[in-house]
Every structure is written in C-alpha cells, then in structure tokens.
Design a protein around this motif. Structure first.
Motif, PDB file in Angstrom:
ATOM      1  N   ALA A 192      -1.010   2.105 -13.721  1.00  0.00           N
ATOM      2  CA  ALA A 192      -1.978   1.315 -12.940  1.00  0.00           C
ATOM      3  C   ALA A 192      -3.367   1.928 -13.051  1.00  0.00           C
ATOM      4  O   ALA A 192      -4.369   1.213 -13.157  1.00  0.00           O
ATOM      5  CB  ALA A 192      -1.539   1.257 -11.479  1.00  0.00           C
ATOM      6  N   LEU A 193      -3.437   3.270 -13.051  1.00  0.00           N
ATOM      7  CA  LEU A 193      -4.736   3.925 -13.170  1.00  0.00           C
ATOM      8  C   LEU A 193      -5.323   3.714 -14.565  1.00  0.00           C
ATOM      9  O   LEU A 193      -6.538   3.509 -14.707  1.00  0.00           O
ATOM     10  CB  LEU A 193      -4.589   5.428 -12.888  1.00  0.00           C
ATOM     11  CG  LEU A 193      -4.305   5.785 -11.432  1.00  0.00           C
ATOM     12  CD1 LEU A 193      -4.006   7.271 -11.308  1.00  0.00           C
ATOM     13  CD2 LEU A 193      -5.475   5.408 -10.540  1.00  0.00           C
ATOM     14  N   ILE A 198      -4.194  -2.661  -9.882  1.00  0.00           N
ATOM     15  CA  ILE A 198      -2.828  -2.607  -9.364  1.00  0.00           C
ATOM     16  C   ILE A 198      -2.296  -4.021  -9.274  1.00  0.00           C
ATOM     17  O   ILE A 198      -2.811  -4.850  -8.531  1.00  0.00           O
ATOM     18  CB  ILE A 198      -2.792  -1.935  -7.980  1.00  0.00           C
ATOM     19  CG1 ILE A 198      -3.423  -0.560  -8.074  1.00  0.00           C
ATOM     20  CG2 ILE A 198      -1.370  -1.833  -7.482  1.00  0.00           C
ATOM     21  CD1 ILE A 198      -3.629   0.085  -6.723  1.00  0.00           C
ATOM     22  N   ASP A 199      -1.258  -4.293 -10.051  1.00  0.00           N
ATOM     23  CA  ASP A 199      -0.719  -5.647 -10.077  1.00  0.00           C
ATOM     24  C   ASP A 199       0.024  -5.967  -8.795  1.00  0.00           C
ATOM     25  O   ASP A 199       0.499  -5.076  -8.089  1.00  0.00           O
ATOM     26  CB  ASP A 199       0.241  -5.788 -11.258  1.00  0.00           C
ATOM     27  CG  ASP A 199      -0.508  -5.849 -12.560  1.00  0.00           C
ATOM     28  OD1 ASP A 199      -1.075  -6.916 -12.843  1.00  0.00           O
ATOM     29  OD2 ASP A 199      -0.556  -4.822 -13.264  1.00  0.00           O
ATOM     30  N   ALA A 200       0.169  -7.268  -8.556  1.00  0.00           N
ATOM     31  CA  ALA A 200       0.887  -7.706  -7.355  1.00  0.00           C
ATOM     32  C   ALA A 200       2.338  -7.266  -7.426  1.00  0.00           C
ATOM     33  O   ALA A 200       2.979  -6.976  -6.419  1.00  0.00           O
ATOM     34  CB  ALA A 200       0.802  -9.216  -7.226  1.00  0.00           C
ATOM     35  N   ALA A 201       2.857  -7.201  -8.655  1.00  0.00           N
ATOM     36  CA  ALA A 201       4.264  -6.846  -8.807  1.00  0.00           C
ATOM     37  C   ALA A 201       4.481  -5.340  -8.722  1.00  0.00           C
ATOM     38  O   ALA A 201       5.618  -4.887  -8.716  1.00  0.00           O
ATOM     39  CB  ALA A 201       4.773  -7.357 -10.155  1.00  0.00           C
ATOM     40  N   TRP A 202       3.414  -4.577  -8.643  1.00  0.00           N
ATOM     41  CA  TRP A 202       3.496  -3.112  -8.709  1.00  0.00           C
ATOM     42  C   TRP A 202       4.439  -2.550  -7.650  1.00  0.00           C
ATOM     43  O   TRP A 202       5.424  -1.891  -7.977  1.00  0.00           O
ATOM     44  CB  TRP A 202       2.088  -2.532  -8.536  1.00  0.00           C
ATOM     45  CG  TRP A 202       1.968  -1.105  -8.966  1.00  0.00           C
ATOM     46  CD1 TRP A 202       1.607  -0.666 -10.190  1.00  0.00           C
ATOM     47  CD2 TRP A 202       2.169   0.055  -8.160  1.00  0.00           C
ATOM     48  NE1 TRP A 202       1.598   0.698 -10.211  1.00  0.00           N
ATOM     49  CE2 TRP A 202       1.940   1.170  -8.983  1.00  0.00           C
ATOM     50  CE3 TRP A 202       2.545   0.269  -6.840  1.00  0.00           C
ATOM     51  CZ2 TRP A 202       2.051   2.467  -8.522  1.00  0.00           C
ATOM     52  CZ3 TRP A 202       2.666   1.570  -6.384  1.00  0.00           C
ATOM     53  CH2 TRP A 202       2.413   2.655  -7.220  1.00  0.00           C
ATOM     54  N   ALA A 203       4.133  -2.853  -6.385  1.00  0.00           N
ATOM     55  CA  ALA A 203       4.933  -2.267  -5.307  1.00  0.00           C
ATOM     56  C   ALA A 203       6.349  -2.821  -5.318  1.00  0.00           C
ATOM     57  O   ALA A 203       7.309  -2.129  -5.004  1.00  0.00           O
ATOM     58  CB  ALA A 203       4.286  -2.535  -3.963  1.00  0.00           C
ATOM     59  N   ALA A 269      -1.483  -3.403   1.500  1.00  0.00           N
ATOM     60  CA  ALA A 269      -2.411  -2.408   2.038  1.00  0.00           C
ATOM     61  C   ALA A 269      -1.987  -1.030   1.524  1.00  0.00           C
ATOM     62  O   ALA A 269      -0.940  -0.894   0.905  1.00  0.00           O
ATOM     63  CB  ALA A 269      -2.391  -2.449   3.557  1.00  0.00           C
ATOM     64  N   LEU A 270      -2.793  -0.036   1.800  1.00  0.00           N
ATOM     65  CA  LEU A 270      -2.496   1.369   1.433  1.00  0.00           C
ATOM     66  C   LEU A 270      -2.273   1.564  -0.070  1.00  0.00           C
ATOM     67  O   LEU A 270      -1.556   2.449  -0.485  1.00  0.00           O
ATOM     68  CB  LEU A 270      -1.244   1.888   2.158  1.00  0.00           C
ATOM     69  CG  LEU A 270      -1.259   1.962   3.676  1.00  0.00           C
ATOM     70  CD1 LEU A 270       0.046   2.579   4.160  1.00  0.00           C
ATOM     71  CD2 LEU A 270      -2.424   2.788   4.160  1.00  0.00           C
ATOM     72  N   LYS A 271      -2.942   0.702  -0.891  1.00  0.00           N
ATOM     73  CA  LYS A 271      -2.668   0.763  -2.336  1.00  0.00           C
ATOM     74  C   LYS A 271      -3.027   2.112  -2.946  1.00  0.00           C
ATOM     75  O   LYS A 271      -2.226   2.726  -3.657  1.00  0.00           O
ATOM     76  CB  LYS A 271      -3.490  -0.308  -3.062  1.00  0.00           C
ATOM     77  CG  LYS A 271      -2.918  -1.697  -2.951  1.00  0.00           C
ATOM     78  CD  LYS A 271      -3.805  -2.631  -3.733  1.00  0.00           C
ATOM     79  CE  LYS A 271      -3.277  -4.043  -3.739  1.00  0.00           C
ATOM     80  NZ  LYS A 271      -4.163  -4.923  -4.496  1.00  0.00           N
ATOM     81  N   VAL A 272      -4.249   2.558  -2.697  1.00  0.00           N
ATOM     82  CA  VAL A 272      -4.739   3.757  -3.379  1.00  0.00           C
ATOM     83  C   VAL A 272      -3.972   4.986  -2.905  1.00  0.00           C
ATOM     84  O   VAL A 272      -3.636   5.874  -3.687  1.00  0.00           O
ATOM     85  CB  VAL A 272      -6.263   3.899  -3.151  1.00  0.00           C
ATOM     86  CG1 VAL A 272      -6.775   5.142  -3.852  1.00  0.00           C
ATOM     87  CG2 VAL A 272      -6.973   2.672  -3.670  1.00  0.00           C
ATOM     88  N   TRP A 273      -3.668   4.987  -1.603  1.00  0.00           N
ATOM     89  CA  TRP A 273      -2.899   6.089  -1.034  1.00  0.00           C
ATOM     90  C   TRP A 273      -1.493   6.123  -1.632  1.00  0.00           C
ATOM     91  O   TRP A 273      -0.963   7.187  -1.966  1.00  0.00           O
ATOM     92  CB  TRP A 273      -2.846   5.925   0.481  1.00  0.00           C
ATOM     93  CG  TRP A 273      -1.842   6.783   1.194  1.00  0.00           C
ATOM     94  CD1 TRP A 273      -0.769   6.364   1.899  1.00  0.00           C
ATOM     95  CD2 TRP A 273      -1.837   8.210   1.272  1.00  0.00           C
ATOM     96  NE1 TRP A 273      -0.086   7.428   2.410  1.00  0.00           N
ATOM     97  CE2 TRP A 273      -0.729   8.579   2.038  1.00  0.00           C
ATOM     98  CE3 TRP A 273      -2.672   9.208   0.750  1.00  0.00           C
ATOM     99  CZ2 TRP A 273      -0.406   9.895   2.314  1.00  0.00           C
ATOM    100  CZ3 TRP A 273      -2.349  10.532   1.026  1.00  0.00           C
ATOM    101  CH2 TRP A 273      -1.225  10.865   1.801  1.00  0.00           C
ATOM    102  N   THR A 274      -0.902   4.948  -1.827  1.00  0.00           N
ATOM    103  CA  THR A 274       0.443   4.895  -2.405  1.00  0.00           C
ATOM    104  C   THR A 274       0.441   5.459  -3.826  1.00  0.00           C
ATOM    105  O   THR A 274       1.358   6.185  -4.223  1.00  0.00           O
ATOM    106  CB  THR A 274       0.957   3.446  -2.417  1.00  0.00           C
ATOM    107  OG1 THR A 274       0.874   2.943  -1.088  1.00  0.00           O
ATOM    108  CG2 THR A 274       2.387   3.371  -2.890  1.00  0.00           C
TER     109      THR A 274
END
Lengths: 663, 379
Positions: A192-193, A198-203, A269-274
């Motif tokens: 992702a970096l 960050i794609d929607a399917a990422w998490a 939410a919390l994308k970058v932290w994740t």
C-alpha cells in the motif's frame, strides 16, 4: 539422491524468489499485466520447491542419513519416529527452513485466493513477500544450510531430551505460523505504501490473515507455556523469559492490529495507524526470530544457538524493518485520511485498546532488550525479571481490562458510556460478588488478588452481557431473542467468545499467582506430607526403561479426607544420547487446581530418602483454557467471510466540534 | 548424472510454469484499483441490505451506513485511473521474450552456480559405506545395550561373555581383556574365553605375550591339548624371553605335527628361519647382519663407536663366509668393505679365498677380477 534433490530445490526456490521480487513489482510500476501475473505461478512454484526441500530433509531425518551434518547433529536412530520428524525443526537450520516454508504457504495463499484483489496490489504484495523470502533464503543458503554434508557417521548425536516431547512437535510450527502469518499484514502494508494508496479491499484482506496469524500465535504461546509448566518442573507457567517475551510482543502487536483492522474494515478509519501497526507487528516477529535464533540471549529456550548468525539476521532486520519504516515516513503523509469519530465511540474504545496494548508491548520490549543493550555498551550483565514486568506491564492491563467490556457496548462513531454501563450492570454485580467471595475465602495471599479475580469475572461476564443485550434476551420475547441469536453473525460470536476467554484467563492468572502453595521435603518411603488439603504418601522409586531413556519413577499416593484420590508418578529421566537428565512432573488436575509433584535427587547416605517438591496451583488450567477459548473465538470469526460494515450512530445535532480526525 | 538430469527437468519445468504469463500474448491491464473499490462498496451495500433483512440492523442504522458507503462509492468512482503510460507499456510488451530469456538464464545460473558451490553430489555415501555404517551402528547399539545392563548388573557373566569378543573386534583390547577376565571368574574356564583373554591381553600389550596371556595359554593347552595356537604362543613367549633353542625346538615340533597343507605352516616356517639365524648370530657373538634398526642405531653413534660397529659387522660377515663360501655377493661386499676400511692385506686375503672358492666359475672370477682392478688391489 533425495537429499541433493531437496538441496537443489532450495536453491531454485531462492532464484525463483528473486524473479518474484523483481518482475511483478516492475509490472505494477509500468502497468504491464503480463509481468504482474508472473507473481502467482512464482509463489506457487516457491511453495512447491520449499515443500520438496523440507520433505527431503524430513526424509533424511526419518531414514537417519548421518551423512547430512544437520541430521547427524540432531538425530539418533533410537529416537521414536515422531521425534525424528519433529527433530527436523527442533534445531536452527531446520527451523529456518520451516520458517520460509510457512512464508511460502502464505505467499501461495495470496496467489490462490487473491483473485479479487486489484492487480497492482497483488503484484506488489507478492513482490514484498518474495523480498522477505529472498532475505531468509540467502541466510539459509549461506549461513545455515541444512543440507551440508559430512563424511557418513554411524550414529547421530541425538536431540536435546528436553525437546523430546509431543508439545515440542507442535509448539514451534504454531508459533512460526503466527510469526510468519504477520508477514501478510506487513506485505500488504508495504505494498500500500509503494502504491501510495490504500485500497478499499485492503482491510478486508489484512484482517483475516492477521486473525489467522493471531490464532496460531495464541495457541503457540499457550502451548509453550503449558509445555514449560509440565516439563521444566518449576510449577510455573510464565517466566518473563526473553524468549517468551519474543513471542509475546508480536502477539500484543497483532492483537492491537486485529482491533484497528476491524475499525478500518468496518469504518475506513485508522488507516495510517493500521499500516504502521502492521509493519510493527511483523517487525516484532522478526526481532523475536532474531532474539531466539541469534543466540544473543541465554535462557532455557535458546537451544539452537550460533552467535555468528546473529549478525546476518540483524542485517535482515535492519533492511526489512528500516526499509519499511523509511517508506512509511515518506509515504504516510500522502495517504488519504479515514473517517471521523467522536472520542467516546466504538472507534474511540478501540483506539484506547490500541494505545494500551502498544504501550504494554513497549514496556515488554524495553524489559527484554534493555539488558542486552546495557551489556553490549557497558558489558554489565543484568537481568530484568518478573518484578519489572509485574510493576509495569500489569498496571497497564488493568485499565484495558476495565474498559474491555465497555467497548463493544458503544455505538460506532458516537457512543454513550452511561447507556453501556447500564447494560453491563449484571456483569458489575457478578464481579463485585466475586470480589467479596474470594476475599472471604482467601484468608491469606496478597490483598490485590481478589480484585484481580473480580476483574477477570468482569471481563468474562461482560462478554455474556454483551451477547444478552445484542439478542435482547430479557427485553424482548423468547422467540425474538432466539431469532436474533441465530442471526447474529459468527464474527460477533467470535469476538465475544475471545473476550470471555480473556476473562477466564485473567481469573486463572490471578488465582494461581496469588495462592500457589509450595513445599520442598525429604521423604522416605512410607512418609506422608500434606498440601492444600491433600495428603500424600511417598511409596517408592523404581527404575523403568523407555525407548531411548532410563528413568526413576517415584510413586506417591494421594488421598483427601481419608479416601484415595489418585497416584502421582513424577520421574527423572536420563537419556541415552545425549546423556542428559530431565524431570517429568506428576500432575493431578482437579477442578480447584493442579496438584504437582517433582522428584528431586536421592539424598546421599540416607537409605531411600528423596527430595520431593510439591506444588498446588489453584485454577491454573483456566490460563490455557482461556487461551483455547480465545483461539476458538478467533476461528469462529475467521469462518465468517461476510463483509463487515459498522453502522454509525447518526448525530442528533451536528456535533462538529466533538469529532476528531481519525489519526 | 541421473541427478543432473533431474535438476534440469525440475529447473525447466519451474521456469516454464513461472514464466508462462510472459509467453502468452500481452493482455490489457486489469481493472484499475478505483474500479475495484467501486466493486467492494457495491458488495458492502448488498451485505447491508441482507443484514437489514435478517434484522441484525435497525432501519435507521442501516440508512446511516448506506449513506456513508454511497459517499465513499462516489469518491472511488472518480478515482478510476489507469496506471502506467500506454506507450511505454507497448514497448515493454515487445520485450517480454527478452525478459523471460533473461529471467530463465538468471535462474539457471544462480541455481546451478550455488549448487556447484554448496551442493555435494560427490559426498553422497555409496551403498558399501552405508552398509558399513549400519553394521557399525548395530554393533555400537548392541554394545551400548549390554554396557547399560552391565552397569546395573555387573555380575551378569553372560553379558561380559557377549561383549568381550565385540570389544576385541572393535579394537578395544583392554576392555576386551577385562571383560574376558570377568566372564572367566563368573562363568568358569572355557577354551573360547581363555583364548579370547590371551589374545586381547597380548594385543593390548602390543604383541607381547604377557604373563596373563601365558597363564591363559598354559591352561588352554591343558584343557585342549590338540590346539596349535597355545603351543605356538607359548613358544613365542619363550622366544621373547630369550630362550631361543627351546623356542626353536617347539616350533619345529609343532611344524612336524601339523599337516602339509595347514595354513599356519608358513608362519611357523618363518619363525623357524628367523630363530635359527638368531641362534647362529648369537653363536658367532654378532647379530646376523645389519638391519634397518642397526643402521639407524649407527647413525646415532659417535665416530669411534660407529667404526667399532662397522668392524663388528664386517667380522660377522667374514665368519659367515668361512662357513658358507658359496655366497658371491657376500664375498664382493667383504672385499669392498676391507678396501674401504684400508685393510688392504685383509682385502687381498679375502680376494684369494674367494677365488679359491669359485675355481672353475668363469663368471664369478671375472666379477672378482673387475672388483680387484677397480679397487687397485692388483690381480
């Protein structure tokens, strides 16, 4: 023949990993679909090749081929077949091979199940996985090759007897599956970096893999603790040993990651932290591997030790962790921020969970690595023991456990604490009751212990309350409640079960830490001893011959209130090769706790008197039962492959001022 | 060779599998990640409807969630960009063949190169080595088992009896001797045990018939008078003790009693020859001739002692030639030795004696004449 074929397959796997590292990434960069597609067959080929290599090494162990140095150094023809097989990973070289094999399994899983991932993401993920594989394959080929030959030897040197145990056959593979499973989160984060997006399917992808890794880690750590409990003969279940910490730190990070990934999947939410947590979790796995495999620690666990190799693993650490964090520092500011939420909300509670878990992880990290750093700088050898961890880590867990039942009761985006507390009233009452009862029952022991037990009850009962309130158990009709119970997603059940498991475990930890009793005696046959209401009579010690050991088996009859309960058979084993002694505890598991007996040495010059250590560990089994419940919860949640959406509570008014950015 | 064929097949198969996507015709780039996101959000909306239908979500909550997802969906739809520059991509696709060739060569070179560095085809043990190792392992396992038992039950004579010949075979002679001693004292005397004890005791002492071995052979000879080897070794004991005549007589007696085709005859004959010459040497007061050991000893002596030793050797040679004058090389050596020692008279006397011995032998006389002229002894 077969061994050489396996060696060649290992080398070919390294070459294929190089291709998998370069071509798909190049394709993703230039938008060349054919190049991107190379990643999948390459990942499958790697799995196939490493399976071949691992099978070849296993073959060498099973057939006791002592022209292979690794087999000669760690096996023996007299060893039962199961320990010849588990011996493959009971040593440094073989365990590293297992490590990359598991890595290849996860890589192949992306290739097989990743059809619905965006192509560039999949290509980059496979490239990052391959980069990790290259690092470790280079390490294996150059610094710890399991296929190195020596002139044929007639007999092997045997495996460390402490490791000849069924639990060892499963403990490392579970732990490695956990460690390496976190590489998925890492690869997705770095991919992702690299993409800057960050794609929607990422998490949706990262959470189940993290969950799988977390289940393996949980079971692996619990298994290790259980093994240490009955094998090392100290009656303890956790020693804050650096090697234990090495597996505990990734577990804490993975637990945090699991929760933040939930927020990300459900609420974006919390994308970058994740992303950061994903990098940190796998970095801690690598550090764990480094600590155990480099031999920088000297502890009961570090059996496969070779300091020369430490530098190599350290380089891998610096390149992988340093590279990922540098990429994060460069790219993270450009990532799109996630959704907003109020401080008091489900998201807010999960942030609190993350903060406490990561800080807890930090204290363990400091306690584990500070002595090493100090020793390398000043040469002083200090040891940081349980007192440090009990006074730093434990206090951090108290607010976490207090808040734990509350979080799931809060609504997404905006929650209200009084409402949640109201629904937890039953749990609060039960917990108070537990406090009063334990304080009354336990007339000795630390005053804090009843509170700790109450905390465990609060967490476990809280999970039940959550379930009751979700299905409206008492507020709606029975049919309605049943219908709701049936419709509740398995993932919800999984979460509640896991939380209940935490509560059960806390009760076990509190009880056994506070009220363990211990007696050390010298007993002659016929003499009696008493512990925790049990009356033990020492009968005798007799020799017995096992498949590859000689043992002295003690016989103790146990009775309670005049009626016979059981017999305990603690023993001391002397293995043939290498000649080492181990002790096998005699354990009687009752509901109230474990009666645990260890046979010491015969007292010289006294006819037939033996040193015998007796322990009573109240409720100690709840620790492992709790861990199993947690893993079952994880499995249940993993089996639910539905999309997860967290419905927000809509604002009654527009509380602009009350919302804060996610990061 | 077969292994290299297997390696080639494996490498070829893996390369064909891995690089297959490059050999296929160039494909259009797959859906962009924006499109993927749109698909994910659409799935989420569907799942939301399903949850609402199952009654897990209330209508108000579902509506709020739907609103949020729709907002994200709109944002993602605007994000559907194509990665990569089409012109450059076309260029790359034309190079797929080059890429696959490069990758294939790199994989082959890396793998084969590393295998040549680290592989060990030559070190694969042969079947014979394996069989030998297996046998050795079986023996040491047996030894370990019996040793284990003997540690706990040291009075188990049978155990000592079993392990003693194994020790002997493994070359652990002292252990064998001890084991035989224990077996003898626990189980009594048998010819096998006595012979074993004597043999291992002798081998442990480096070939010397020890008192222990001698007494064992004496008992054995009484127990089993027909046996050859106690008599032989007892004779050897006499020889080693310096009683050469008795030893010789015994050797000859054994030789006389043994059948023509007995394999040990050559052994006995060698002993007889050696002891005979030893006796002869002793009778003449000198050793039979310079041996390698003598020469080594000579090198360590000071000049005066060395001269004395040489003189002694020459005298012993002369004495031998007086009794047996038919030895031409001996005479030639003796003449040359006298010449070197500057004993011209002795040399000429020896020359004359030799000529007398070889009258009528033209060849021998010619050699003697040639030597005489080369040494300047006149004719």
């Amino acid at each position: 023949m077969i061994v050489e074929f396996g060696h060649f397959a290992l080398l070919l796997a390294l070459a294929v990993a190089l291709v998998q590292m370069v071509l798909p990434a190049l394709g993703a960069r230039t938008g060349d679909a054919n190049l991107m597609r190379v990643g999948e067959p390459a990942a499958l080929a790697q799995l196939w090749l490493l399976t071949t290599a691992f099978a070849a090494l296993t073959y060498a162990y099973v057939t006791s081929d002592f022209s292979v140095e690794n087999v000669w150094a760690n096996s023996h023809t007299d060893k039962p077949l199961i320990y010849r097989i588990s011996g493959v990973w009971g040593n440094h070289e073989g365990s590293m091979l297992l490590w990359v094999l598991i890595l290849a399994v996860f890589g192949a899983a992306v290739a097989i199940f990743g059809a619905n991932l965006p192509w560039t993401l999949r290509a980059n993920v496979l490239a990052v996985q391959a980069a990790i594989a290259v690092a470790f394959l280079v390490f294996i080929v150059f610094a710890s090759n399991p296929f190195t030959r020596i002139p044929l030897q007639p007999e092997g040197r045997g495996l460390n007897p402490i490791l000849q145990d069924p639990a060892l056959a499963i403990h490392p593979p579970l732990l490695y599956a956990g460690y390496v499973g976190l590489s998925m989160a890492f690869s997705f984060a770095v991919a992702a970096l690299i993409e800057g997006r960050i794609d929607a399917a990422w998490a949706r992808w990262v959470r189940p893999w993290t969950l799988a890794a977390w289940i393996f880690l949980t079971l692996g750590i619990a298994m290790g603790s259980w093994w240490a409990y009955y094998e090392l003969g100290w009656g303890g279940w956790w020693f804050w040993d650096p090697v234990e910490n090495a597996s505990f730190m990734p577990w804490l990070a993975a637990t945090a990651l699991l929760h933040s990934a939930v927020v990300m999947e459900k609420r974006e939410a919390l994308k970058v932290w994740t992303i950061l947590l994903a990098i940190l979790a796998f970095s801690l796995s690598l550090i764990g591997t480094f600590l155990v495999r480099s031999g920088v620690l000297t502890s009961v666990h570090a059996f496969a030790v070779d300091p020369r190799r430490g530098v190599f693993i350290l380089m891998i650490l610096v390149v992988l962790i340093g590279g990922a964090l540098a990429l994060y520092a460069r790219r993270a500011p450009y990532l799109r921020q996630g959704g907003l939420f109020a401080p008091i909300s489900r998201e807010g509670a999960l942030v609190l969970n993350n903060v406490l878990l990561t800080v807890g992880c930090g204290t363990v990290f400091v306690g584990t690595l500070y002595p090493l750093a100090l020793e390398s700088i000043t040469g002083d050898k200090i040891s940081v023991g349980p007192p440090y961890f009990n006074s730093t880590f434990a206090p951090l867990m108290v607010p976490l456990l207090l808040a734990l039942p509350l979080g799931p009761m809060l609504a997404w985006k905006r929650g209200d604490v009084p409402g949640a507390l109201q629904r937890l009233l039953t749990a609060a009452v039960l917990s108070l009751l537990a406090l009063v009862v334990t304080a009354a029952l336990a007339r000795r022991g630390p005053w804090l212990a009843p509170f700790a037990v109450a905390l465990g009850v609060w967490v476990a009962a809280g999970a039940v309350c959550e379930w009751a309130s979700r299905i409206k158990l008492f507020s709606a009709s029975v049919e309605e409640a049943l219908r709701r119970a049936a419709n509740l997603p398995r993932s919800a059940y999984g979460g509640m079960l896991a939380h209940a498991g935490v509560g059960v475990m806390v009760i076990g930890i509190a009880a056994t830490s506070a009220w363990q009793s211990e007696v050390v005696l010298t007993m002659k046959p016929g003499e009696r001893a008493e512990i925790a209401g049990y009356e033990l009579t020492f009968r005798d010690v007799s020799p017995r011959r096992g498949p590859n050991y000689q043992e002295q088996v003690g016989l103790l009859t146990v009775s309670q209130g005049g009626s016979a309960v059981t017999e305990l058979h603690p023993s001391k084993r002397t293995y043939d090769a290498p000649r080492q002694t181990t002790s096998e505890a005699g354990i009687h598991a009752a509901l109230s706790g474990d009666l645990y007996a260890v046979l010491g040495d015969e007292v010289a010059g006294s006819d037939g008197a033996w040193v015998i250590r007796l322990y009573f560990n109240p409720l100690v089994r709840l620790i492992w039962i709790g861990a199993i419940i947690m893993s079952l919860g994880g499995l249940l949640s993993l089996s639910d492959r539905r999309l997860r959406i967290g419905a927000p509570r809509r604002a009654r008014r527009r509380p602009e001022a009350a919302t804060v950015p996610a990061e | 060779m077969l292994l290299w064929v297997a390696f080639a097949v494996l490498t070829g198969g893996v390369l064909a599998f891995v690089l297959a996507p490059l050999i296929r015709p160039a494909r259009p780039t797959a859906a962009s990640s924006g499109e993927h996101a749109v698909a994910v959000y659409r799935d989420q909306l569907k799942e939301l409807d399903a949850e609402q239908a199952r009654g897990v979500l209330g209508p108000a909550e579902a509506e709020a969630a739907r609103l949020e997802i729709s907002r994200r969906l709109l944002a993602a739809a605007g994000d559907a960009t194509q990665p990569g520059d089409p012109g450059f991509r076309a260029l790359l696709e034309s190079r797929h063949a080059t890429y696959s060739l490069l990758a294939a060569v790199a994989v082959a070179v890396v793998t084969v190169g590393l295998y040549i560095l680290y592989g060990s085809i030559a070190a694969i043990p042969t079947d014979a080595q394996r069989a030998a190792a297996r046998e050795q392992a079986a023996i040491s396992r047996l030894v370990a088992q019996v040793e284990d038992r003997l540690r706990t039950v040291p009075t188990d004579g049978k155990g000592w009896d079993v392990i003693a010949p194994v020790y002997l075979k493994l070359g652990r002679f002292q252990d064998a001797a001890d084991a035989y001693t224990k077996a003898l004292s626990l189980l009594g005397e048998t010819s096998a045990r006595l012979a074993g004890l004597a043999e291992s005791s002798m081998l442990a002492a480096g070939g010397v018939v020890t008192p222990e071995a001698r007494s064992a052979y004496e008992k054995l000879a009484k127990l089993d008078p027909l046996r050859i080897e106690p008599r032989f070794w007892l004779a050897m004991a006499k020889e080693q003790a310096g009683d050469l005549e008795a030893a010789l007589a015994e050797y000859k007696a054994i030789l006389g009693a043994s059948p023509e085709n007995a394999p040990y005859r050559t052994h006995l004959e060698a002993r007889v020859r050696e002891v005979t010459s030893l006796i002869a040497a002793r009778a003449s007061g000198t050793p039979a001739g310079p041996t390698a050991a003598d020469l080594a000893a000579a090198a360590k002596l000071d000049p005066a002692q060395r001269a004395q030793m040489i003189t002694q050797m020459v005298e012993s040679l002369a004495a031998r030639l007086r009794t047996n004058g038919n030895d031409l090389p001996g005479w030639l050596r003796l003449v040359r030795a006298y010449a070197v020692l500057e004993r011209r008279q002795d040399a000429q006397a020896a020359l004359a004696e030799a000529r007398r011995n070889f009258t009528g032998n033209a060849d021998a006389l010619a050699q003697l004449a040639a030597l005489a002229s080369s040494l300047g002894l006149g004719s």
